[in-house]
Design a protein around this motif. Structure first.
Motif, short mmCIF file in Angstrom:
data_model
loop_
_atom_site.label_atom_id
_atom_site.label_comp_id
_atom_site.label_asym_id
_atom_site.label_seq_id
_atom_site.Cartn_x
_atom_site.Cartn_y
_atom_site.Cartn_z
N GLN A 12 30.39 50.84 56.90
CA GLN A 12 31.85 50.84 56.94
C GLN A 12 32.36 51.83 55.90
OE1 GLN A 12 33.12 46.79 56.34
NE2 GLN A 12 32.46 46.13 58.37
N ASN B 242 32.93 36.30 49.97
CA ASN B 242 33.98 36.83 50.83
C ASN B 242 35.22 35.92 50.85
OD1 ASN B 242 32.39 39.04 51.69
ND2 ASN B 242 31.33 37.72 53.15
N ASN B 243 36.39 36.55 50.82
CA ASN B 243 37.67 35.84 50.93
C ASN B 243 37.92 34.83 49.80
OD1 ASN B 243 38.34 37.21 53.38
ND2 ASN B 243 36.97 35.82 54.48
N LYS C 177 35.98 53.13 54.30
CA LYS C 177 37.38 52.71 54.28
C LYS C 177 38.19 53.50 53.25
CE LYS C 177 36.19 47.95 55.60
NZ LYS C 177 36.32 46.51 55.25
N SER D 72 29.21 48.85 52.87
CA SER D 72 30.63 49.16 53.05
C SER D 72 31.09 49.94 51.82
CB SER D 72 31.44 47.88 53.21
OG SER D 72 32.83 48.17 53.27
N ASN E 286 34.33 51.40 50.00
CA ASN E 286 35.79 51.30 49.97
C ASN E 286 36.38 52.35 49.02
OD1 ASN E 286 35.18 49.04 51.48
ND2 ASN E 286 36.69 47.75 50.48
N ASN F 260 28.55 44.73 50.36
CA ASN F 260 29.83 44.78 51.07
C ASN F 260 30.91 44.10 50.22
OD1 ASN F 260 31.75 45.05 53.07
ND2 ASN F 260 31.05 43.30 54.25
N PRO F 261 31.77 44.90 49.56
CA PRO F 261 31.88 46.37 49.64
C PRO F 261 31.35 47.05 48.37
CG PRO F 261 33.93 45.45 48.88
CD PRO F 261 32.98 44.29 49.01
N GLU G 42 27.98 40.13 48.96
CA GLU G 42 29.20 40.32 49.74
C GLU G 42 30.38 39.73 48.97
OE1 GLU G 42 28.65 38.55 53.57
OE2 GLU G 42 27.14 39.99 54.21
N GLU H 217 33.88 40.85 50.05
CA GLU H 217 35.04 41.41 50.75
C GLU H 217 36.18 40.39 50.76
OE1 GLU H 217 35.58 44.35 54.55
OE2 GLU H 217 34.24 42.65 54.77
N SER I 74 32.11 31.67 50.03
CA SER I 74 33.12 32.35 50.83
C SER I 74 34.31 31.43 51.11
CB SER I 74 32.52 32.82 52.17
OG SER I 74 31.46 33.71 51.95
#
Length: 1107
Positions: free
Chosen positions: A738, A638-639, A740, A711, A713, A683-684, A660, A662, A614
């Motif tokens: 989630q 993530n990120n 979105k 999640s 999306n 996620n996602p 994950e 995201e 991440s």
């Protein structure tokens, strides 16, 4: 058979893992299929049993016998080696299975080829290493006679055997003064003297808190307080129950305390009869101190004769566990840590020598820093105070300050033994989970799900026969440790923290295998290290990274920095690191923004269970070799902002439970992702733009049996509402969901949008729901009806076409509600509540960025438990009012008044950038409000309080009024006594502080911002109680007066560009902390050694001069 290895020792937990692996069908089949020597398996199981029989005795005696301590260390090493060996077998089995499925050959022929051709060398390696482990264990087991170790001392209940006995308590007050417990004492005495809820049973109240908080001391003071004479108890008795809860023993002890006579009855019925006769018709007060028993039926047996007491009888319990209180059907009073000044009083009382009235200034300065390290724990304060009472030199005090508490000599230190008692009573499976937390830096805030995944990566979560999901087992373990006060909730956030002393304890019990950079003071990492953690900012100051390559059996490589780092400061390359740590299970490069690519050699890490990349922002692509990590359970990306796609063969990671990514550029799912049957967290998930594949894609999602988080999306890509049903969301045991939509999506049919959302309805198990950029004008009924009876958190974000809020007040379990960016909402009224008793459980409510919101109609029966209210950037909101009630406030517009009366349990109110807010009113005493913040409300003028704030807000500790230019006066009657910190930006308010505050005020910290003055403090005399002053964003401030700051211990100056110099007299000796940030003129003068103001700050050890 596995039950035979349940014991109380930490070692038993590791033995259990190895034993479970040995008895698994996969390992047994492997040995048979390969025609390996099955006697090795049987002998290894026998050896593990033999070692386990000695484990509890060894764990108890290791602290007094260094030879036994060394023996335990060697045993753990051998068991870890066995685990690693079994892990290799597991990897090969999984690899074979995955490759068989990806080839046209049948699984059977593939396995046959695997067994008969490829792995001759692997077979020899396995047999050779297993023999080596077995020889080690046999050698160690044979040492039991020489070491005097005894078999079979484990109690079998997970509590260990004979514990270090705690001295029994009595009702006599040991210390005449109890600091900081007046409020707790009053609450308990009020309970004792008030009417009982159920006249047919004695009322029970449990004081719950971690060891060392002073539960017994508080109970002693209550027991001996003259005020309880008002309750007119006929009988009073104090019983120290302690750890061994035996029904006959406890009942007989109560009888003996009441009669003041010894009773030798060995028959429970006889004792019950005698106790019933003594209590019948008498109103009694009974203290049961230090209760550990969690078996409800045993408590019921003790309570039977107690129910014959007269109405109004009371039982006060002290315990470390809420589960004990729950099983006793007791009310709970949670004991908190002491506040700063109370801590000092406890410390000073024990540190002062006979005849001394106070400590000298130098010792006082060091002493206060020592007190800060004790984190409000009376036991720690008392123990260190008593220790320092025997030390008179400043150097001795400094040595104590700079050492770790658990490193203090045992004969002088009660802290570790006191907390170690709680640890010793943990079941073995919880011991290893707690001990692993030694990797956390002190004061590190962690989330429950984060820690559960860490435990999972280390195979700590026991799931016999896979009856339950690992995530469920982890949740149970976590909640158990939380209820025992090993973890504490951190404020309003859903994060947790470990008390420093418990952090020390965790490190103490696993010091041989865990190395935490900076905490461990050695200049090299021992080769026996299995778990290593660090923070980036500590790397440069450590020279021992060359030794990292010697720790070849490393299992954890974790960094806990919150910020990212731009460079790799280790003295070993990442590629070389991977070639050394072949047994790594958990690998975290989170925040390594310099990392542009992951070496191909990552695929060689066969034992890897968790990989966290991440916030590695430079990574554009992952190597294909990552898909060879067949044991991988957790992959976090993530990120990784530049990452565009996931590896094409990701579906081969069949054990993956958490995926994950995201905050990446990934916009579509990899092929065959539906084969990841064990996924619990995704996620996602991206809905494909290609309408022709949506149905198939959502069908794959529907085939996954989630038990955790999901999640979805790009929901706007679902054009046919029936396709949404394919995702089968309702049948998944989701805890968090989630949904979105793209923010720039323009809906062509609001009704179709609603149908799509309707068909994405989750199950009743859902606890956390986020809906972002939904484009319907109203929400489907499942959002607010009984379908979501377990929903705890709800966020509605950017749903700008929504015209009115649904009746969310009907969600009976909802604790947190955030409504952000709903541009279509103009008013909130009856439709929001749904019934008379709405929002029954809501504790936190946030409205943010509501551009058109003007009216808020409140119901007096709503929000009975609301503790935090945050209203931010709602420029048109006028206030809070009750419909059909005419309010006259001296001619002012009642629509611009915020009425606190509507929120009787509110603890924190934060009003920010509410342009129309003018006043806040409160008619009656509000006993719960502790924090009040009003920021950037240009029309806010005053408070409408009929009585002084001291009466209306007795619990208020924090008051912030900033950027509210119309406010010039505090309310009449002064400010509350308990205020600890304030933020102000109005000079007139600051100038009136000395007159407004009571001479006995507790105010410690004052934050001054955006003040338009050239000199401060000038004629303004700040309160003497003030210890910390924070001045920021004062562009015209040029000078400071010594008189105004002479009593401070902390001074922070931020962004004061015109500040020319420090006071001519210098800074007072009392200041121990100084920060100067973005004050260019002052920075120049404070340079060492030539700066004109350097001599004024040279004495301050903790100073920071920044630009």
């Amino acid at each position: 058979m596995a039950a035979e290895l349940v014991g109380g020792a930490l070692l038993s937990a590791f033995l259990q893992v190895a034993f479970d692996r040995l008895t698994s069908p996969q390992i047994v089949d492997f040995f048979r299929g390969r025609k390996l020597d099955e006697k090795l398996l049987r002998n290894l199981k026998i050896m593990l049993r033999s070692i386990d029989a000695l484990a509890d005795d060894a764990e108890l005696r290791q602290f007094t016998n260094p030879h036994i301590k060394a023996w335990l260390f060697d045993v753990k090493e051998a068991v870890f080696d066995a685990e690693d060996l079994l892990g290799e077998i597991d990897y090969e089995l999984t690899r074979c299975q995955v490759e068989a499925q990806s080839q046209p050959q049948t699984f059977t022929s593939k396995v046959s080829n695997f067994f008969n051709s490829t792995f001759t060398s692997f077979n020899k390696k396995i047999e050779s290493e297993m023999k080596e482990v077995l020889e080690k264990l046999e050698y160690l087991a044979n040492q039991k006679g020489a070491l005097g170790l005894k078999e079979g001392t484990s109690s079998g209940d997970g509590s260990g055997s004979k514990m270090p006995q705690k001295l029994p308590s009595s009702s006599l007050v040991v210390e005449s003064v109890i600091y900081g417990r007046d409020a707790d004492k009053d609450i308990i005495i009020n309970w004792l003297t008030s009417e009982t809820d159920n006249p047919n049973q004695p009322s029970i109240l449990s004081i719950v808190g971690m060891g060392g908080l002073g539960k017994t001391t508080l109970a002693q003071h209550v027991y001996n307080d003259p005020k309880i004479e008002d309750a007119k108890f006929d009988i009073k008795a104090w019983v120290c129950v302690s750890d061994h809860f035996h029904v006959l023993t406890v009942t007989r002890t109560i009888l003996e305390e009441i009669t003041n006579q010894k009773d030798d009855s060995g028959n429970l019925q006889m004792v019950h009869k005698k106790l019933k006769e003594k209590l019948s018709g008498n109103k009694f007060f009974l203290v049961l101190d230090d209760v550990w028993n969690k078996k409800r039926e045993e408590w019921e047996a003790v309570r039977t004769p107690l129910s014959y007491g007269a109405p109004g009888s009371k039982i006060l319990v002290t315990t470390r566990e809420e589960k004990v209180a729950s099983n006793m059907s007791s009310k709970v009073h949670r004991l908190k840590q002491l506040r700063k000044e109370e801590c000092w009083n406890v410390f000073e009382n024990h540190a002062l020598k006979d005849g001394d009235l106070e400590l000298n200034d130098e010792l006082k300065e060091i002493g206060r820093r020592i007190v800060d390290r004790c984190k409000g724990l009376p036991l720690a304060l008392k123990t260190i105070g008593c220790l320092l009472r025997t030390k008179s030199s400043i150097s001795d005090w400094k040595n104590i300050l700079e050492s770790e508490i658990w490193e203090l000599p045992k004969e002088n230190n009660e802290i570790i033994p006191a907390l170690f008692m709680s640890y010793r009573y943990l079941p073995s499976h919880l011991k290893k989970c707690f001990a692993y937390c030694a990797l956390f830096p002190k004061d590190y805030e962690f989330e429950k799900k984060e820690l559960i995944l860490m435990w999972m990566a280390q195979n700590f979560l026991q799931c016999p026969q896979q009856v339950r999901h690992r995530e469920e087992v982890g949740e149970e373990y976590f909640n158990d440790l939380l209820s025992r006060s090993f973890f504490q909730q951190s404020g309003a956030r859903r994060s947790f923290i470990m008390h420093d002393l418990l952090n020390d304890l965790a490190k103490y019990v696993c010091a041989d295998f865990c190395f935490r950079l900076k905490f461990d003071k050695g200049q090299c990492i021992p080769e026996t290290t299995r778990h290593f953690s660090f923070e980036f900012h500590d790397i440069k100051s450590f020279d021992g990274f060359g030794s990292l390559s010697d720790a070849k059996r490393l299992r954890s490589f974790l960094q806990f920095s919150q910020a990212t780092t731009l460079q790799w400061n280790f003295k070993i390359s990442i590629h070389d690191l991977f070639s050394k740590i072949k047994f790594i299970r958990m690998l975290s490069f989170r925040g390594c923004s310099f990392l542009k690519e992951v070496p191909d050699s990552v695929g060689d890490l066969k034992h890897l269970h968790s990989l966290d990349l991440s916030s590695c922002r430079a990574i554009k692509k992952l190597p294909d070799s990552i898909c060879l990590l067949y044991n991988l359970l957790i992959l976090k990306l993530n990120n990784c902002f530049k990452l565009k796609e996931l590896p094409i063969n990701l579906h081969k990671l069949t054990k993956l439970r958490c995926l994950e990514f995201e905050g990446t550029r990934v916009s579509k799912m990899p092929m065959h992702f539906g084969e990841l049957k064990n996924l619990q967290v995704l996620n996602p998930f991206f809905v494909d733009r290609n309408s022709e594949v949506i149905t198939k894609q959502l069908g794959r999602l529907g085939g996954l049996n989630f038990q955790g988080r999901l999640s979805i999306n790009d929901v706007q890509n679902i054009l046919n509402p029936l396709d949404a049903l394919e995702a089968n969301v309702k049948d998944k045991h989701l805890v968090k969901l989630q949904l979105k939509w793209k923010s720039d999506h323009i809906p062509d049919d609001p009704k179709k949008e609603k149908k799509v959302l309707q068909n994405l309805q989750p199950s009743k198990h859902l606890e956390d729901l986020l809906i972002t950029n939904y484009n319907g004008t109203e929400f489907p009924s499942w959002v607010f009806d009984n379908s979501l009876s377990n929903l705890v958190s709800l966020q509605l974000v950017g749903c700008k076409y929504c015209l009115c809020l649904p009746p969310l007040g009907l969600l009976s379990s909802l604790k947190t509600l955030k409504i952000i960016g709903l541009d279509g909402i103009v008013s909130i009224g009856a439709e929001f509540y749904g019934s008379n008793s709405s929002f029954a459980s809501l504790e936190s409510l946030e409205f943010d960025d509501m551009k058109e919101w003007e009216e808020w109609e409140c119901k007096t029966t709503s929000f009975p438990r609301l503790q935090q209210l945050y209203v931010n950037e709602c420029p048109k909101l006028k206030g809070v009012h009750i419909k059909k009630v005419v309010v006259s406030d001296g001619g002012c517009d009642s629509g611009t008044i915020f009425r606190l009366d509507f929120f009787p349990k509110l603890r924190s109110l934060n009003m920010r950038k509410c342009q129309n807010l003018r006043r806040i009113s409160q008619e009656y005493a509000h006993n719960h409000l502790t924090h009040l913040r009003i920021d950037g409300c240009p029309q806010f003028k005053s408070f409408l309080f009929p009585k002084p704030m001291q009466i209306l807000f007795p619990s208020l500790t924090s008051l912030h009024i900033t950027k509210c230019s119309e406010v010039e006066l505090f309310p009449d009657g002064g400010l509350p006594l308990n205020i600890l910190d304030m933020s102000l930006s109005c000079f007139k308010l600051i100038a009136s502080l000395r007159e407004t505050l009571d001479p006995n005020t507790c105010l410690e910290s004052l934050y001054i911002e955006k003040l338009d003055v050239e000199c401060f403090p000038d004629e303004v005399l700040l309160p003497r109680s003030l210890t910390s002053l924070y001045i920021r964003w004062c562009p015209n401030l040029k000078t400071m007066h010594f008189k105004g700051i002479c009593h401070l211990s902390s001074l922070i100056l931020v962004e004061c560009p015109s500040l020319e110099c420090l006071p001519a007299e210098g800074l007072p000796k009392s200041i121990s902390y100084l920060t100067i940030w973005n004050c260019p003129l002052l920075k120049e003068r404070c340079q060492n050694p030539d700066g004109e103001d350097w001599e004024k700050i040279a004495h301050i050890q903790d100073r920071h001069i920044l630009s």
